[in-house]
Write a protein that holds these residues in place. Structure first.
Motif, PDB file in Angstrom:
ATOM      1  N   GLY A 194     -13.855  38.625 -11.991  1.00 13.95           N
ATOM      2  CA  GLY A 194     -13.308  37.726 -10.982  1.00 13.95           C
ATOM      3  C   GLY A 194     -14.357  36.730 -10.549  1.00 13.95           C
ATOM      4  N   ASN A 195     -14.748  36.806  -9.272  1.00 21.13           N
ATOM      5  CA  ASN A 195     -15.767  35.874  -8.770  1.00 21.13           C
ATOM      6  C   ASN A 195     -17.167  36.472  -8.770  1.00 21.13           C
ATOM      7  OD1 ASN A 195     -15.480  37.716  -6.720  1.00 21.13           O
ATOM      8  ND2 ASN A 195     -15.137  36.230  -5.093  1.00 21.13           N
ATOM      9  N   ILE A 196     -17.362  37.562  -9.523  1.00 16.98           N
ATOM     10  CA  ILE A 196     -18.678  38.184  -9.672  1.00 16.98           C
ATOM     11  C   ILE A 196     -19.128  38.039 -11.118  1.00 16.98           C
ATOM     12  CG2 ILE A 196     -19.969  40.354  -9.596  1.00 16.98           C
ATOM     13  CD1 ILE A 196     -18.073  41.293  -7.392  1.00 16.98           C
ATOM     14  N   LEU A 197     -20.344  37.564 -11.312  1.00 18.46           N
ATOM     15  CA  LEU A 197     -20.901  37.413 -12.657  1.00 18.46           C
ATOM     16  C   LEU A 197     -22.109  38.334 -12.822  1.00 18.46           C
ATOM     17  CD1 LEU A 197     -20.898  33.524 -13.143  1.00 18.46           C
ATOM     18  CD2 LEU A 197     -19.123  35.175 -13.766  1.00 18.46           C
ATOM     19  N   SER A 198     -22.157  39.010 -13.961  1.00 19.49           N
ATOM     20  CA  SER A 198     -23.296  39.840 -14.332  1.00 19.49           C
ATOM     21  C   SER A 198     -23.953  39.193 -15.547  1.00 19.49           C
ATOM     22  CB  SER A 198     -22.831  41.259 -14.667  1.00 19.49           C
ATOM     23  OG  SER A 198     -23.920  42.085 -14.985  1.00 19.49           O
ATOM     24  N   VAL A 199     -25.238  38.846 -15.415  1.00 24.19           N
ATOM     25  CA  VAL A 199     -25.916  38.013 -16.415  1.00 24.19           C
ATOM     26  C   VAL A 199     -27.144  38.733 -16.944  1.00 24.19           C
ATOM     27  CG1 VAL A 199     -27.008  35.766 -16.856  1.00 24.19           C
ATOM     28  CG2 VAL A 199     -25.118  35.946 -15.206  1.00 24.19           C
ATOM     29  N   GLN A 200     -27.340  38.639 -18.263  1.00 22.51           N
ATOM     30  CA  GLN A 200     -28.560  39.156 -18.888  1.00 22.51           C
ATOM     31  C   GLN A 200     -29.190  38.074 -19.747  1.00 22.51           C
ATOM     32  OE1 GLN A 200     -27.546  42.663 -21.140  1.00 22.51           O
ATOM     33  NE2 GLN A 200     -27.829  44.030 -19.406  1.00 22.51           N
ATOM     34  N   PHE A 201     -30.492  37.860 -19.547  1.00 24.84           N
ATOM     35  CA  PHE A 201     -31.302  37.019 -20.425  1.00 24.84           C
ATOM     36  C   PHE A 201     -32.125  37.965 -21.288  1.00 24.84           C
ATOM     37  CE2 PHE A 201     -31.077  34.526 -16.362  1.00 24.84           C
ATOM     38  CZ  PHE A 201     -30.181  33.571 -16.813  1.00 24.84           C
ATOM     39  N   ASN A 202     -31.701  38.164 -22.527  1.00 24.30           N
ATOM     40  CA  ASN A 202     -32.336  39.176 -23.369  1.00 24.30           C
ATOM     41  C   ASN A 202     -33.412  38.632 -24.292  1.00 24.30           C
ATOM     42  OD1 ASN A 202     -30.895  41.424 -22.394  1.00 24.30           O
ATOM     43  ND2 ASN A 202     -29.120  40.879 -23.637  1.00 24.30           N
ATOM     44  N   THR A 203     -33.663  37.334 -24.264  1.00 21.51           N
ATOM     45  CA  THR A 203     -34.675  36.734 -25.130  1.00 21.51           C
ATOM     46  C   THR A 203     -35.509  35.739 -24.338  1.00 21.51           C
ATOM     47  OG1 THR A 203     -33.159  34.972 -25.799  1.00 21.51           O
ATOM     48  CG2 THR A 203     -33.224  36.947 -27.200  1.00 21.51           C
ATOM     49  N   ALA A 204     -36.687  35.442 -24.880  1.00 28.36           N
ATOM     50  CA  ALA A 204     -37.568  34.481 -24.217  1.00 28.36           C
ATOM     51  C   ALA A 204     -36.924  33.101 -24.146  1.00 28.36           C
ATOM     52  CB  ALA A 204     -38.902  34.405 -24.962  1.00 28.36           C
ATOM     53  N   GLY A 205     -36.161  32.747 -25.180  1.00 30.47           N
ATOM     54  CA  GLY A 205     -35.504  31.452 -25.176  1.00 30.47           C
ATOM     55  C   GLY A 205     -34.498  31.309 -24.060  1.00 30.47           C
ATOM     56  N   MET A 206     -33.722  32.345 -23.808  1.00 28.39           N
ATOM     57  CA  MET A 206     -32.743  32.291 -22.718  1.00 28.39           C
ATOM     58  C   MET A 206     -33.414  32.416 -21.361  1.00 28.39           C
ATOM     59  SD  MET A 206     -29.713  31.628 -23.823  1.00 28.39           S
ATOM     60  CE  MET A 206     -30.406  30.594 -25.143  1.00 28.39           C
ATOM     61  N   GLU A 207     -34.470  33.219 -21.288  1.00 29.82           N
ATOM     62  CA  GLU A 207     -35.211  33.311 -20.026  1.00 29.82           C
ATOM     63  C   GLU A 207     -35.784  31.950 -19.645  1.00 29.82           C
ATOM     64  OE1 GLU A 207     -36.752  35.324 -16.674  1.00 29.82           O
ATOM     65  OE2 GLU A 207     -35.586  36.262 -18.258  1.00 29.82           O
ATOM     66  N   ALA A 208     -36.234  31.206 -20.651  1.00 31.62           N
ATOM     67  CA  ALA A 208     -36.785  29.878 -20.394  1.00 31.62           C
ATOM     68  C   ALA A 208     -35.706  28.903 -19.922  1.00 31.62           C
ATOM     69  CB  ALA A 208     -37.458  29.339 -21.655  1.00 31.62           C
ATOM     70  N   ALA A 254     -25.376  38.298 -10.393  1.00 30.39           N
ATOM     71  CA  ALA A 254     -26.376  39.357 -10.478  1.00 30.39           C
ATOM     72  C   ALA A 254     -27.069  39.289 -11.832  1.00 30.39           C
ATOM     73  CB  ALA A 254     -25.723  40.720 -10.292  1.00 30.39           C
ATOM     74  N   LEU A 255     -28.381  39.317 -11.823  1.00 32.21           N
ATOM     75  CA  LEU A 255     -29.161  39.325 -13.057  1.00 32.21           C
ATOM     76  C   LEU A 255     -29.535  40.763 -13.370  1.00 32.21           C
ATOM     77  CD1 LEU A 255     -31.518  36.241 -12.555  1.00 32.21           C
ATOM     78  CD2 LEU A 255     -29.163  36.331 -13.402  1.00 32.21           C
ATOM     79  N   ARG A 256     -28.985  41.293 -14.476  1.00 30.97           N
ATOM     80  CA  ARG A 256     -29.265  42.661 -14.892  1.00 30.97           C
ATOM     81  C   ARG A 256     -30.250  42.638 -16.058  1.00 30.97           C
ATOM     82  NH1 ARG A 256     -26.013  46.835 -13.404  1.00 30.97           N
ATOM     83  NH2 ARG A 256     -27.714  47.953 -14.397  1.00 30.97           N
ATOM     84  N   ASN A 257     -31.435  42.141 -15.778  1.00 32.95           N
ATOM     85  CA  ASN A 257     -32.462  41.999 -16.812  1.00 32.95           C
ATOM     86  C   ASN A 257     -33.351  43.239 -16.875  1.00 32.95           C
ATOM     87  OD1 ASN A 257     -31.626  39.413 -17.579  1.00 32.95           O
ATOM     88  ND2 ASN A 257     -32.808  38.471 -15.942  1.00 32.95           N
ATOM     89  N   GLN A 283     -38.926  43.519 -17.016  1.00 32.24           N
ATOM     90  CA  GLN A 283     -37.597  43.962 -16.610  1.00 32.24           C
ATOM     91  C   GLN A 283     -37.439  43.770 -15.109  1.00 32.24           C
ATOM     92  OE1 GLN A 283     -36.741  47.926 -17.975  1.00 32.24           O
ATOM     93  NE2 GLN A 283     -37.283  47.481 -20.095  1.00 32.24           N
ATOM     94  N   TYR A 284     -36.292  43.277 -14.704  1.00 32.64           N
ATOM     95  CA  TYR A 284     -36.030  43.099 -13.274  1.00 32.64           C
ATOM     96  C   TYR A 284     -34.528  42.993 -13.039  1.00 32.64           C
ATOM     97  CZ  TYR A 284     -35.413  38.082 -14.295  1.00 32.64           C
ATOM     98  OH  TYR A 284     -34.984  36.881 -14.812  1.00 32.64           O
ATOM     99  N   VAL A 285     -34.120  43.292 -11.818  1.00 34.77           N
ATOM    100  CA  VAL A 285     -32.733  43.147 -11.380  1.00 34.77           C
ATOM    101  C   VAL A 285     -32.759  42.398 -10.060  1.00 34.77           C
ATOM    102  CG1 VAL A 285     -30.654  44.345 -10.599  1.00 34.77           C
ATOM    103  CG2 VAL A 285     -31.995  45.277 -12.503  1.00 34.77           C
ATOM    104  N   GLU A 286     -31.926  41.374  -9.947  1.00 39.73           N
ATOM    105  CA  GLU A 286     -31.852  40.636  -8.684  1.00 39.73           C
ATOM    106  C   GLU A 286     -30.540  39.886  -8.591  1.00 39.73           C
ATOM    107  OE1 GLU A 286     -34.150  37.038  -8.107  1.00 39.73           O
ATOM    108  OE2 GLU A 286     -34.747  37.049 -10.215  1.00 39.73           O
ATOM    109  N   CYS A 287     -30.169  39.559  -7.370  1.00 43.25           N
ATOM    110  CA  CYS A 287     -29.021  38.690  -7.133  1.00 43.25           C
ATOM    111  C   CYS A 287     -29.533  37.301  -6.775  1.00 43.25           C
ATOM    112  CB  CYS A 287     -28.145  39.231  -5.994  1.00 43.25           C
ATOM    113  SG  CYS A 287     -26.836  40.310  -6.551  1.00 43.25           S
ATOM    114  N   VAL A 288     -29.092  36.312  -7.511  1.00 44.62           N
ATOM    115  CA  VAL A 288     -29.502  34.938  -7.217  1.00 44.62           C
ATOM    116  C   VAL A 288     -28.425  34.218  -6.420  1.00 44.62           C
ATOM    117  CG1 VAL A 288     -31.038  34.738  -9.197  1.00 44.62           C
ATOM    118  CG2 VAL A 288     -28.625  34.158  -9.460  1.00 44.62           C
ATOM    119  N   GLU A 289     -27.271  34.854  -6.277  1.00 42.84           N
ATOM    120  CA  GLU A 289     -26.188  34.347  -5.433  1.00 42.84           C
ATOM    121  C   GLU A 289     -25.467  35.537  -4.851  1.00 42.84           C
ATOM    122  OE1 GLU A 289     -23.972  31.616  -3.432  1.00 42.84           O
ATOM    123  OE2 GLU A 289     -25.525  31.070  -4.886  1.00 42.84           O
ATOM    124  N   GLY A 290     -25.275  35.568  -3.540  1.00 39.05           N
ATOM    125  CA  GLY A 290     -24.611  36.690  -2.900  1.00 39.05           C
ATOM    126  C   GLY A 290     -25.484  37.933  -2.900  1.00 39.05           C
TER     127      GLY A 290
END
Length: 337
Positions: A145-159, A178-181, A193-200
């Motif tokens: 719905g209005n909640i997004l769970s995001v993973q950046f699994n590579t250096a290219g996406m992290e950049a 929510a970033l589930r890295n 490795q880290y987990v954080e919410c960048v919105e909400g």
């Protein structure tokens, strides 16, 4: 326009890439022409074969076995990509200040991914971006719905973190991102490795609407949430397995009970959920109650392989048995064990 630096493949190492694969391994690169260590993790590069023919563009990580992941293919990007080659050439993915061109590339590919999902699903609960499948290798975005769970699994996406987050905000206006890295694969990329919410704020649970059913799944890591919160890849399997339901069903490695609940919706009167996580079993029991209140729930906590042996020894039988275990072997070296 900034010219990308070039990596060359060794002789005859281009066949797999020409066949459609998007990964280039470190031992396929001709380091005598350009050393991998000369590149920053996440830096945009141009790829050419041993004779100098252009194969595409992507981003590099000199510390990873998968040294390059392609973002565009061939000398010219596909016509629908809205000048993606120019966008990539106008950016250095590893730099702190991303160009607007890099943001345009990300936005266009996420927009195309969203359009496809909206055509396939009538409710906003799905994997919005599936890494290489959506030509954003290393990026996972699951939508609840209005909640997004995001993973950046590579250096290219992290950049590309900030352009990606900006694009998601622009396209969906979510209340939570929510970033589930916290995946083990990030270590292979040299990423923390880290987990954080960048919105909400981080929700304890997320709701999932799927196959005519409603589920609550643990989301926050300290509440038993796994990976990005739900296993969307099993959507069709859950629907199909449910159609084989008889009077009783066993949902082993159940997590939040997706297979067992679909069995109950198709007539099973008794569902046994089996998982090592108490919070997952609690969720499974509650999901059965909300979807099939007339069905009886049995929760079996512990190692599923041990419990399965016990059920066999007891002579227990079920009309339907669903097994969805975690990966037993993630690498070739683990095969013997």
């Amino acid at each position: 326009m900034q010219q990308l630096r070039t990596l060359y493949l060794k002789k005859r190492e281009d066949r797999r890439i020409r066949a459609g694969h998007l990964w280039i391994f470190s031992n396929e690169i001709d380091v005598s022409r350009q050393a991998l260590t000369d590149f920053a993790p996440g830096e945009a590069v141009e790829i050419r074969d041993a004779q100098g023919a252009k194969l595409g563009e992507g981003y590099v990580n000199p510390s990873s076995l998968i040294a390059v992941r392609l973002l565009t293919r061939g000398g010219i990007a596909p016509s629908a990509h809205l000048q993606e080659t120019e966008a990539l050439q106008g950016s250095q993915l590893g730099q702190k200040n991303k160009s607007s061109n890099a943001a345009d590339l990300v936005r266009e590919r996420l927009k195309r991914a969203l359009t496809l999902r909206e055509r396939l699903f009538d409710v906003p609960y799905y994997r919005l971006c599936h890494s290489e499948g959506d030509f954003l290798p290393g990026l996972i975005v699951d939508r609840y719905g209005n909640i997004l769970s995001v993973q950046f699994n590579t250096a290219g996406m992290e950049a590309l973190r900030e352009p990606i987050l900006d694009a998601l905000q622009e396209l969906l206006r979510p209340s939570v991102i929510a970033l589930r890295n916290d995946t083990a694969s990030r270590a292979l990329e040299g990423l923390p490795q880290y987990v954080e919410c960048v919105e909400g704020s981080m929700p304890e649970n997320v709701e999932v609407v799927e196959n005519g059913a409603r589920f609550a799944a643990p989301f926050a890591p300290d509440k038993g949430g796994q990976k990005t919160g739900w296993f969307y890849d099993q959507r069709v399997n859950r629907l199909t397995a449910g159609r084989f339901a008889g009077e009783t069903a066993l949902d082993a490695f159940s997590y939040a009970g997706g297979f067992g609940c679909m069995a109950a919706l198709n007539g099973a009167k008794h569902v046994a959920f089996m998982d090592a996580s108490a919070s997952a079993l609690d969720a499974a029991r509650e999901n059965l109650r909300r979807n099939a209140p007339g069905a009886e729930a049995e929760c079996l906590k512990g190692d599923a392989l041990t419990l399965l042996e016990s059920l066999r020894d007891e002579g227990r039988r079920f009309s339907l048995v669903c097994l969805d275990p975690p990966a037993f072997i993630k690498r070739k070296k683990d095969a013997a064990a």
